[in-house]
Design a protein around this motif. Structure first.
Motif, PDB file in Angstrom:
ATOM      1  N   UNK A 193       0.798  -1.224   0.000  1.00 48.78           N
ATOM      2  CA  UNK A 193       0.000   0.000   0.000  1.00 48.78           C
ATOM      3  C   UNK A 193       0.831   1.276   0.000  1.00 48.78           C
ATOM      4  N   UNK A 194       2.108   1.184  -0.359  1.00 49.85           N
ATOM      5  CA  UNK A 194       2.972   2.355  -0.320  1.00 49.85           C
ATOM      6  C   UNK A 194       2.992   3.074  -1.662  1.00 49.85           C
ATOM      7  N   UNK A 195       3.314   4.360  -1.586  1.00 52.02           N
ATOM      8  CA  UNK A 195       3.527   5.191  -2.769  1.00 52.02           C
ATOM      9  C   UNK A 195       4.951   5.733  -2.676  1.00 52.02           C
ATOM     10  N   UNK A 196       5.754   5.476  -3.710  1.00 55.41           N
ATOM     11  CA  UNK A 196       7.161   5.874  -3.687  1.00 55.41           C
ATOM     12  C   UNK A 196       7.388   6.944  -4.746  1.00 55.41           C
ATOM     13  N   UNK A 197       7.931   8.067  -4.306  1.00 57.05           N
ATOM     14  CA  UNK A 197       8.244   9.162  -5.221  1.00 57.05           C
ATOM     15  C   UNK A 197       9.746   9.423  -5.183  1.00 57.05           C
ATOM     16  N   UNK A 198      10.370   9.386  -6.355  1.00 52.02           N
ATOM     17  CA  UNK A 198      11.801   9.653  -6.462  1.00 52.02           C
ATOM     18  C   UNK A 198      12.004  10.865  -7.349  1.00 52.02           C
ATOM     19  N   UNK A 199      12.744  11.846  -6.837  1.00 47.95           N
ATOM     20  CA  UNK A 199      12.985  13.069  -7.600  1.00 47.95           C
ATOM     21  C   UNK A 199      14.483  13.301  -7.738  1.00 47.95           C
ATOM     22  N   UNK A 200      14.915  13.520  -8.968  1.00 48.78           N
ATOM     23  CA  UNK A 200      16.300  13.902  -9.245  1.00 48.78           C
ATOM     24  C   UNK A 200      16.292  15.334  -9.759  1.00 48.78           C
ATOM     25  N   UNK A 214       5.606   6.843   1.114  1.00 46.23           N
ATOM     26  CA  UNK A 214       4.506   7.357   1.944  1.00 46.23           C
ATOM     27  C   UNK A 214       3.342   6.380   1.958  1.00 46.23           C
ATOM     28  N   UNK A 215       2.493   6.584   2.955  1.00 53.56           N
ATOM     29  CA  UNK A 215       1.272   5.794   3.082  1.00 53.56           C
ATOM     30  C   UNK A 215       0.160   6.713   3.543  1.00 53.56           C
ATOM     31  N   UNK A 216      -0.967   6.669   2.864  1.00 53.38           N
ATOM     32  CA  UNK A 216      -2.118   7.499   3.207  1.00 53.38           C
ATOM     33  C   UNK A 216      -3.232   6.593   3.708  1.00 53.38           C
ATOM     34  N   UNK A 217      -3.483   6.653   5.033  1.00 58.83           N
ATOM     35  CA  UNK A 217      -4.514   5.793   5.626  1.00 58.83           C
ATOM     36  C   UNK A 217      -5.908   6.138   5.115  1.00 58.83           C
ATOM     37  N   UNK A 252       5.478   5.787  10.566  1.00 56.09           N
ATOM     38  CA  UNK A 252       5.190   6.974   9.771  1.00 56.09           C
ATOM     39  C   UNK A 252       5.493   8.243  10.554  1.00 56.09           C
ATOM     40  N   UNK A 253       5.993   9.254   9.857  1.00 57.48           N
ATOM     41  CA  UNK A 253       6.129  10.574  10.450  1.00 57.48           C
ATOM     42  C   UNK A 253       4.769  11.270  10.391  1.00 57.48           C
ATOM     43  N   UNK A 254       4.698  12.490  10.921  1.00 58.89           N
ATOM     44  CA  UNK A 254       3.416  13.199  11.009  1.00 58.89           C
ATOM     45  C   UNK A 254       2.781  13.435   9.638  1.00 58.89           C
ATOM     46  N   UNK A 255       3.616  13.583   8.601  1.00 59.32           N
ATOM     47  CA  UNK A 255       3.067  13.877   7.272  1.00 59.32           C
ATOM     48  C   UNK A 255       2.796  12.622   6.445  1.00 59.32           C
ATOM     49  N   UNK A 256       2.902  11.444   7.070  1.00 62.71           N
ATOM     50  CA  UNK A 256       2.604  10.202   6.365  1.00 62.71           C
ATOM     51  C   UNK A 256       3.791   9.595   5.654  1.00 62.71           C
ATOM     52  N   UNK A 257       4.979  10.209   5.787  1.00 59.37           N
ATOM     53  CA  UNK A 257       6.182   9.638   5.183  1.00 59.37           C
ATOM     54  C   UNK A 257       6.608   8.388   5.944  1.00 59.37           C
ATOM     55  N   UNK A 258       6.977   7.361   5.203  1.00 58.58           N
ATOM     56  CA  UNK A 258       7.411   6.117   5.828  1.00 58.58           C
ATOM     57  C   UNK A 258       8.878   6.252   6.231  1.00 58.58           C
TER      58      UNK A 258
END
Length: 340
Positions: A193-200, A214-217, A252-258
Motif C-alpha cells: 500500500x505504499x507510494x514511492x516518489x523519487x525526484x532527481x 509514503x502511506x495514506x490511511x 510513519x512521520x506526522x506527514x505520512x512519510x514512511x
C-alpha cells in the motif's frame, strides 16, 4: 501473358485508387507538407510525409514510415494539434523547440513512443535550413508522444509510464542547443500500500536524487490491520495488509512519510513475524540491527512497541485512545506470520 498483364494492371489500379495524398497548408508561407497514405481507411498506414518549399516546389525533407496515423478535420489534415499525452497529435508540428526565436519542425515517423504512441523526428531551423537533431528527437521517441513546450519558462516537458502504477515526469532546459534534464520525478504505486516518489534535481553540477515512501490511511483504510500513535514523538505505528495476505510494518512521520518499514520485500520467504498471544499479544520481527516487538494488552488497555538495538531496549508506548484494530489474528491468517 496477356491475362497476367491484365491482373497486374488491375492490382496497380487498385493500389493507386486506395492511396490518398493530403496537403497541410497551415504551416508557413515558406513551405507546406504533403502526406501520402497507402491505406487511408486504416488507423495506421504505410506512407510518407514530405516538407515542400513553396517557391521552388522542391522537397526539403521526406520521411517514409510503415506506421502513420493521420486525423482529419472536415476532410483536411492540420498541423500543430498537440493534445498531450494521449490525445490527437498532428503528423507535423511547427514550433520553436530550442528557444532561439526560430520555429522548428516535428515530423511523425511512426508509432515508436510508449504504448505504440506517435513518435517524431525533430528538425531544428538554422540559417534558413532544417537540420535533424538526434538529441531533441530522443525526447519525441523515448517518452509518451511529443514533448510539451513551455515557451514562457523555456522548458520542455516529457512523460512516460509503465502500466497503471509507474509514471515519470521530466523537465528539460536547453543549453548549447541541447536539451538538459533539470528535474526527473518518478511516481511508483506498484508496491501497495505504499507510494514511492523519487525526484532527481539538477543542482548546478549534478543530479541530486531523493526518494520518499509514503502511506495514506485515508486512501487505504482497508489496509490498516493495527495502528496507534506513539506518545513520546507523535509518530504513527501501522501494521498493514499488502492486499496479498502478507503483513507489513511501517513507522510513519506526522506527514505520512514512511520512516521505516519491514520487510523490505514482502515476498521474501525469510521475512517473518512471530505472534505470541500470552501473557499479552506480541508480534515480533527483526533485521540485522534491531528486534521489534509490537504489543497489545487488552486487560490494561495499552499498546506499544519495544525496540532492542545495541544491547538497549526502548519502549514506545501508544498514546491514549489512538489504537485502531488489533493483534488478534484468530479470524485472519497471514502467510508471513508464525505462532499464535
Amino acid at each position: 501473358m496477356k491475362r497476367l498483364a491484365l491482373i497486374l494492371a488491375a492490382l496497380a489500379a487498385s493500389v493507386a485508387h486506395a492511396q490518398e495524398t493530403y496537403t497541410i497548408t497551415n504551416l508557413s508561407e515558406a513551405f507546406y507538407a504533403k502526406i501520402t497514405l497507402e491505406q487511408p481507411s486504416e488507423v495506421f498506414s504505410k506512407g510518407n510525409i514530405t516538407i515542400i518549399d513553396t517557391k521552388t516546389d522542391k522537397a526539403l525533407i521526406k520521411i517514409e514510415s510503415d506506421d502513420l496515423a493521420l486525423s482529419l478535420h472536415d476532410g483536411k489534415a492540420l498541423a500543430n494539434i498537440k493534445e498531450l499525452p494521449y490525445g490527437e497529435q498532428s503528423v507535423v508540428m511547427y514550433e520553436d523547440f530550442n528557444f532561439d526565436g526560430n520555429k522548428d519542425l516535428a515530423i511523425e515517423d511512426g508509432q515508436n513512443s510508449c504504448y505504440h504512441g506517435p513518435s517524431f523526428q525533430i528538425y531544428l531551423a538554422d540559417k534558413g535550413r532544417f537540420t535533424l537533431s538526434r538529441a531533441f528527437t530522443r525526447l519525441a521517441q523515448e517518452y509518451c508522444g511529443m514533448f510539451d513546450v513551455d515557451a514562457e519558462n523555456k522548458q520542455l516537458h516529457t512523460m512516460t509510464k509503465s502500466g497503471c502504477c509507474w509514471h515519470q515526469y521530466s523537465i528539460f532546459t536547453v543549453k548549447d542547443n541541447q536539451p538538459q534534464a533539470i528535474s526527473i520525478v518518478e511516481d511508483d504505486a506498484s508496491t501497495p500500500p505504499f507510494f514511492i516518489s523519487t525526484e532527481a534535481k539538477w543542482d548546478g553540477k549534478k543530479m541530486v536524487k531523493t526518494t520518499t515512501k509514503s502511506f495514506d490511511a485515508l486512501d487505504n483504510p482497508d489496509a490498516v490491520v493495527f495502528s496507534f500513535q506513539v506518545a513520546k514523538n507523535a509518530k504513527q505505528v501501522v501494521l498493514l495488509n499488502n492486499g496479498n495476505d502478507k503483513l507489513i510494518y511501517a513507522l510513519l512521520t506526522k506527514d505520512g512519510t514512511v520512516e521505516f518499514s519491514y520487510p523490505a520485500n514482502p515476498d521474501d520467504p525469510k521475512a517473518k513475524f512471530t505472534l505470541n498471544n500470552s501473557p499479552r499479544r506480541t508480534l515480533t520481527f527483526g533485521n540485522k540491527t534491531a528486534t521489534y516487538s509490537l504489543y497489545e494488552d487488552p486487560a490494561n488497555h495499552s499498546v506499544g512497541i519495544t525496540i532492542q538495538v545495541d544491547g538497549k531496549t526502548y519502549d514506545w508506548q501508544g498514546a491514549d485512545n489512538t489504537q485502531h484494530g488489533s493483534l488478534d489474528f484468530s479470524q485472519t491468517a497471514y502467510s508471513n506470520v508464525t505462532g499464535g
